[in-house]
Design a protein around this motif. Structure first.
Motif, short mmCIF file in Angstrom:
data_model
loop_
_atom_site.label_atom_id
_atom_site.label_comp_id
_atom_site.label_asym_id
_atom_site.label_seq_id
_atom_site.Cartn_x
_atom_site.Cartn_y
_atom_site.Cartn_z
N PRO A 120 -5.32 14.87 -5.86
CA PRO A 120 -3.90 15.15 -5.59
C PRO A 120 -3.44 14.52 -4.28
CG PRO A 120 -5.10 17.14 -6.20
CD PRO A 120 -6.12 16.08 -5.99
N PHE A 121 -2.20 14.09 -4.27
CA PHE A 121 -1.55 13.53 -3.08
C PHE A 121 -2.25 12.27 -2.56
CE2 PHE A 121 -1.32 18.23 -2.89
CZ PHE A 121 0.03 18.37 -3.21
N ALA A 122 -2.97 11.58 -3.43
CA ALA A 122 -3.67 10.36 -2.99
C ALA A 122 -2.85 9.10 -3.25
CB ALA A 122 -5.02 10.25 -3.70
N ILE A 123 -1.69 9.25 -3.87
CA ILE A 123 -0.93 8.07 -4.25
C ILE A 123 -0.45 7.29 -3.02
CG2 ILE A 123 1.27 9.29 -4.36
CD1 ILE A 123 0.03 6.49 -6.70
N GLY A 124 -0.16 8.01 -1.93
CA GLY A 124 0.25 7.33 -0.70
C GLY A 124 -0.86 6.47 -0.14
N PHE A 125 -2.07 7.00 -0.17
CA PHE A 125 -3.23 6.24 0.31
C PHE A 125 -3.47 5.02 -0.57
CE2 PHE A 125 -7.97 5.77 0.43
CZ PHE A 125 -8.02 5.25 1.72
N VAL A 126 -3.27 5.19 -1.88
CA VAL A 126 -3.43 4.07 -2.81
C VAL A 126 -2.41 2.98 -2.52
CG1 VAL A 126 -3.21 3.40 -5.24
CG2 VAL A 126 -4.47 5.46 -4.63
N PHE A 127 -1.19 3.39 -2.23
CA PHE A 127 -0.14 2.42 -1.93
C PHE A 127 -0.49 1.62 -0.67
CE2 PHE A 127 4.00 1.21 -0.12
CZ PHE A 127 4.55 0.55 -1.20
N ILE A 128 -1.05 2.29 0.32
CA ILE A 128 -1.47 1.60 1.55
C ILE A 128 -2.58 0.60 1.25
CG2 ILE A 128 -2.54 1.92 3.82
CD1 ILE A 128 -1.08 4.60 3.99
N LEU A 129 -3.54 1.02 0.43
CA LEU A 129 -4.64 0.11 0.07
C LEU A 129 -4.12 -1.10 -0.70
CD1 LEU A 129 -7.46 2.59 -1.04
CD2 LEU A 129 -7.33 1.26 1.07
N MET A 130 -3.13 -0.88 -1.56
CA MET A 130 -2.55 -1.99 -2.32
C MET A 130 -1.92 -3.01 -1.38
SD MET A 130 -0.86 0.22 -5.41
CE MET A 130 0.27 -1.08 -5.89
N CYS A 131 -1.31 -2.53 -0.31
CA CYS A 131 -0.67 -3.44 0.64
C CYS A 131 -1.69 -4.15 1.53
CB CYS A 131 0.33 -2.67 1.51
SG CYS A 131 1.70 -1.94 0.59
N LEU A 132 -2.77 -3.45 1.86
CA LEU A 132 -3.76 -4.02 2.78
C LEU A 132 -4.74 -4.96 2.09
CD1 LEU A 132 -4.61 -0.91 5.02
CD2 LEU A 132 -3.14 -2.85 5.58
N PHE A 133 -5.09 -4.65 0.85
CA PHE A 133 -6.11 -5.44 0.14
C PHE A 133 -5.60 -5.87 -1.24
CE2 PHE A 133 -8.23 -2.21 2.78
CZ PHE A 133 -8.91 -3.03 3.67
N PRO A 134 -4.54 -6.66 -1.28
CA PRO A 134 -3.99 -7.04 -2.60
C PRO A 134 -4.93 -7.95 -3.39
CG PRO A 134 -2.90 -8.24 -0.83
CD PRO A 134 -3.76 -7.21 -0.18
N ARG A 135 -5.67 -8.82 -2.72
CA ARG A 135 -6.54 -9.75 -3.46
C ARG A 135 -7.72 -9.02 -4.08
NH1 ARG A 135 -10.89 -13.40 -2.85
NH2 ARG A 135 -11.44 -12.56 -0.81
N GLN A 136 -8.24 -8.01 -3.39
CA GLN A 136 -9.42 -7.31 -3.88
C GLN A 136 -9.08 -6.24 -4.92
OE1 GLN A 136 -8.71 -7.84 -0.69
NE2 GLN A 136 -10.38 -9.13 0.08
N LEU A 137 -7.91 -5.61 -4.80
CA LEU A 137 -7.61 -4.44 -5.64
C LEU A 137 -6.55 -4.69 -6.71
CD1 LEU A 137 -7.56 -1.68 -2.86
CD2 LEU A 137 -9.42 -2.25 -4.43
N LEU A 138 -5.77 -5.75 -6.56
CA LEU A 138 -4.72 -6.04 -7.52
C LEU A 138 -5.02 -7.35 -8.25
CD1 LEU A 138 -1.58 -5.11 -5.37
CD2 LEU A 138 -2.78 -3.68 -7.02
N PHE A 139 -4.18 -7.68 -9.21
CA PHE A 139 -4.31 -8.96 -9.91
C PHE A 139 -2.97 -9.66 -9.90
CE2 PHE A 139 -4.26 -5.27 -12.67
CZ PHE A 139 -3.17 -5.47 -13.49
N ARG A 140 -2.90 -10.84 -10.51
CA ARG A 140 -1.79 -11.75 -10.29
C ARG A 140 -0.44 -11.18 -10.70
NH1 ARG A 140 -2.75 -16.65 -11.30
NH2 ARG A 140 -0.59 -17.26 -11.64
N HIS A 141 -0.40 -10.19 -11.57
CA HIS A 141 0.88 -9.56 -11.92
C HIS A 141 1.57 -8.98 -10.70
CE1 HIS A 141 0.00 -10.41 -15.93
NE2 HIS A 141 -0.28 -9.22 -16.41
N PHE A 142 0.78 -8.51 -9.74
CA PHE A 142 1.31 -7.80 -8.58
C PHE A 142 1.24 -8.65 -7.31
CE2 PHE A 142 -0.18 -4.64 -11.59
CZ PHE A 142 0.91 -3.79 -11.68
#
Length: 332
Positions: A120-142
């Motif tokens: 619970p309430f981890a979505i904010g932390f996930v959003f931060i990780l998405m911004c800090l590590f886009p190459r490692q955690l996301l793919f080309r759509h994002f």
């Protein structure tokens, strides 16, 4: 993962239906629609002027989720086709097979974010990780277009460094192969090390060296060399060697059947973007190549791949090094 994405699409569609039903008295009014559209444009303009970085992130994420929803719908349709026709996914047409393979790869990459977002309430932390590590955690759509070019270049630099190590390891393996093929393999490696691009016939001449039971076959290649091969494609190389070998075998077979599907379709039927994606998937950096160079290389690859069977898939992985390091050939 696929079921979760499919469930998200269903909820999204149901939400749209409910919204449309609840707003149906107003949907026929062009005046109200014009007002809503104007308000939306003003909000986006405000974000772009006051918070430009957030605006870029917002548009990128929105577009990414739209593309992801389209992928989920398309993959769901493909899976229904597989189930109805009782076929294996490797029997699909080229574009459908490629979409399914890439979707699975993207979902595997997104698993860490999904696991982290469970508490619970981890979505904010996930959003931060998405911004800090886009190459490692996301793919080309994002990714933004700038990020796509940057990350593609980083991946190819790392891949080229790994390919040089693969070539050195290949030379060290020469004494272990049969005597009748040692000279041919050594000449091939020396030619690539000298900066020359080999001919398809030269690579085909050493295909027996990469047979399943040979020292360079998938079942016999040493773990260090195996992990070097895995570094060329999205495989987690720090897993135990038997898992790396299994994943590499699956990836190589997927690539082999993808080549066969492309041969049935005809490489000339690909758009320029599809052709560059095909080269990138096979280890070649297309960013600095002309369309003619990409087409020529893809024809060379398919010419070689057409003569490879499942027991020689190790050759396909090694060709990601042998056929890409010195392409395009330097003309004197």
């Amino acid at each position: 993962m696929f079921r979760l994405c499919k469930r998200a699409v269903f909820i999204h569609e149901q939400w749209i239906v409910k919204v449309n039903l609840s707003l149906s008295p107003y949907s026929t009014s062009p005046v109200r629609l014009g007002v809503l559209q104007k308000v939306n444009e003003n909000c986006e303009r405000f974000l772009k002027q006051r918070f430009p970085h957030f605006s870029i992130l917002y548009h990128t994420l929105r577009k990414g989720f739209q593309l992801l929803l389209e992928d989920v719908k398309e993959v769901s349709r493909i899976k229904r086709t597989i189930w109805i026709n009782n076929i294996h996914y490797r029997e699909l047409p080229y574009r459908e097979m490629k979409r399914l393979i890439l979707f699975r790869r993207n979902m595997i990459k997104a698993i860490p974010l999904l696991v982290i977002s469970l508490p619970p309430f981890a979505i904010g932390f996930v959003f931060i990780l998405m911004c800090l590590f886009p190459r490692q955690l996301l793919f080309r759509h994002f990714w933004t277009p700038q990020q796509q070019r940057k990350f593609q270049m980083i991946d190819h630099i790392k891949r080229s460094q790994c390919q040089a190590k693969i070539l050195d390891s290949l030379v060290l393996t020469v004494p272990r192969v049969s005597v009748s093929h040692q000279r041919s393999l050594l000449n091939l490696c020396s030619k690539v090390q000298d900066g020359k691009h080999p001919r398809v016939s030269e690579v085909r001449a050493v295909r027996d060296v990469f047979f399943r039971s040979s020292p360079l076959g998938m079942q016999c290649v040493v773990p260090r060399h195996l992990r070097l091969l895995g570094s060329q494609i999205p495989v987690i190389v720090w897993f135990p060697s038997f898992l790396v070998r299994r994943r590499l075998t699956i990836k190589a077979l997927d690539l082999l059947y993808l080549d066969r599907a492309l041969q049935r379709l005809g490489p000339d039927q690909l758009t320029e973007d599809e052709m560059r994606q095909a080269c990138d998937l096979r280890g070649l950096n297309p960013s600095r190549l002309t369309s003619d160079h990409c087409k020529e290389w893809l024809h060379q690859w398919l010419e070689l791949s057409a003569n490879i069977n499942e027991s020689e898939i190790s050759l396909l992985l090694h060709c990601m090094t042998l056929l890409t390091l010195n392409y395009p050939p330097v003309t004197k």
